[in-house]
Write an enzyme that holds these catalytic residues in place. Structure first.
Site, short mmCIF file in Angstrom:
data_model
loop_
_atom_site.label_atom_id
_atom_site.label_comp_id
_atom_site.label_asym_id
_atom_site.label_seq_id
_atom_site.Cartn_x
_atom_site.Cartn_y
_atom_site.Cartn_z
N HIS B 7 0.82 -1.21 0.00
CA HIS B 7 0.00 0.00 0.00
C HIS B 7 0.85 1.25 0.00
O HIS B 7 2.06 1.22 0.23
CB HIS B 7 -0.99 0.02 1.18
CG HIS B 7 -0.39 0.08 2.54
ND1 HIS B 7 -0.13 -1.04 3.30
CD2 HIS B 7 0.00 1.14 3.31
CE1 HIS B 7 0.39 -0.67 4.47
NE2 HIS B 7 0.48 0.65 4.50
N GLU B 43 -8.44 4.97 9.70
CA GLU B 43 -7.94 4.70 8.36
C GLU B 43 -8.99 4.08 7.46
O GLU B 43 -9.93 3.44 7.93
CB GLU B 43 -6.69 3.82 8.42
CG GLU B 43 -6.91 2.49 9.09
CD GLU B 43 -5.61 1.70 9.25
OE1 GLU B 43 -4.62 2.24 9.78
OE2 GLU B 43 -5.58 0.53 8.83
N GLN B 60 -4.05 3.56 1.38
CA GLN B 60 -4.45 3.64 2.79
C GLN B 60 -4.52 5.12 3.18
O GLN B 60 -3.50 5.81 3.18
CB GLN B 60 -3.42 2.92 3.66
CG GLN B 60 -3.70 2.95 5.14
CD GLN B 60 -2.53 2.39 5.95
OE1 GLN B 60 -1.42 2.88 5.85
NE2 GLN B 60 -2.80 1.34 6.71
N HIS B 84 3.86 7.21 4.01
CA HIS B 84 4.77 6.06 3.95
C HIS B 84 4.40 5.15 2.79
O HIS B 84 3.34 5.31 2.19
CB HIS B 84 4.73 5.26 5.27
CG HIS B 84 3.45 4.55 5.54
ND1 HIS B 84 2.38 5.14 6.21
CD2 HIS B 84 3.02 3.30 5.22
CE1 HIS B 84 1.38 4.28 6.30
NE2 HIS B 84 1.73 3.15 5.70
N GLU B 134 7.25 0.64 5.37
CA GLU B 134 6.59 -0.37 6.20
C GLU B 134 6.76 -1.73 5.54
O GLU B 134 6.74 -1.84 4.31
CB GLU B 134 5.10 0.00 6.32
CG GLU B 134 4.26 -0.92 7.18
CD GLU B 134 2.78 -0.49 7.21
OE1 GLU B 134 2.49 0.72 7.03
OE2 GLU B 134 1.92 -1.36 7.38
#
Lengths: 150, 150
Positions: B7, B43, B60, B84, B134
């Site tokens: 994502h 989220e 996201q 991110h 991530e």
């Protein structure tokens, strides 16, 4: 219709060092490199996965050709990091028009040349909740295989 | 082994308005929403495409629960934008260890809870050419289908 995350464009000051980081840390290899004079960048494409629309998702590393280029100015202001995201479509003109109709500024009147023979346009980040967003129609994978040389 | 772009995490000030923008402009629908108290965010997950490792790629959208949360502080400094990026793996511990061995700071000693039951960790952006990165081990898609309610 947008059918995939085509790539994440990451601005960096040293393309070779950044590509080496992605290889060493994650195992991602450079699939293709090119210079795009119009965009003012040297770039490396790292293929991450195939997508269910028959395309692929990539990390695109971007090093500015000079400090006065758009990516050069962006780097001076922001430092290294995510510069833009890109969604893939079979028809970049149609999706650009959909965005225009939704009130989003499209940066090019007609699509320009992107990575690996693709045709691209950009949507203004101020109209996209802060995200510089690219729309891409890629060349079919078999044509890319035939043309790629890195 | 990292096998997909899982994502792109985008920080926003108004989750509902930003989700509406993604629906109107691109046709992307919200697949799932949740609150992650530990991460300090509300989220929304927008499914963009399937990937050839059997997973999927997502946008996201992240709205901070309060101004003192990490995403709240990030938003105050940077404004809305890409917060991110995340790569998917079947074994987040193994890939976190590979990153550690490559000299990258891993933010958690052991993975924590991410979206839709996933297990996640983060790599320090200063060790990743400016990109907060991530690593995610997702729950298999069938389990997500059974559990999702939005």
């Amino acid at each position: 219709m947008l059918t995939r995350i085509d790539h994440i464009g990451i601005a960096c000051t040293d393309l070779d060092a950044t590509a080496a980081f992605y290889r060493t840390t994650y195992g991602f290899e450079v699939f293709h490199t090119e210079v795009n004079e119009e965009q003012g960048v040297r770039e490396a494409m790292l293929r991450i996965n195939g997508t269910d629309d028959g395309g692929a998702s990539w990390i695109q590393l971007l090093q500015p050709l000079d400090a006065d280029s758009p990516v050069g100015k962006w780097l001076a202001k922001n430092g290294e990091g995510v510069h833009h995201i890109a969604f893939g479509t079979a028809d970049v003109e149609a999706d650009a028009e959909t965005a225009r109709q939704a009130g989003v500024r499209v940066l090019y009147d007609t699509p320009r040349a992107g990575s690996m023979g693709s045709r691209i346009t950009f949507l203004h980040p101020k109209d996209c909740h802060g995200v510089l967003t690219e729309l891409v129609t890629a060349v079919p994978p078999k044509a890319v295989e035939g043309a790629s040389g890195h």
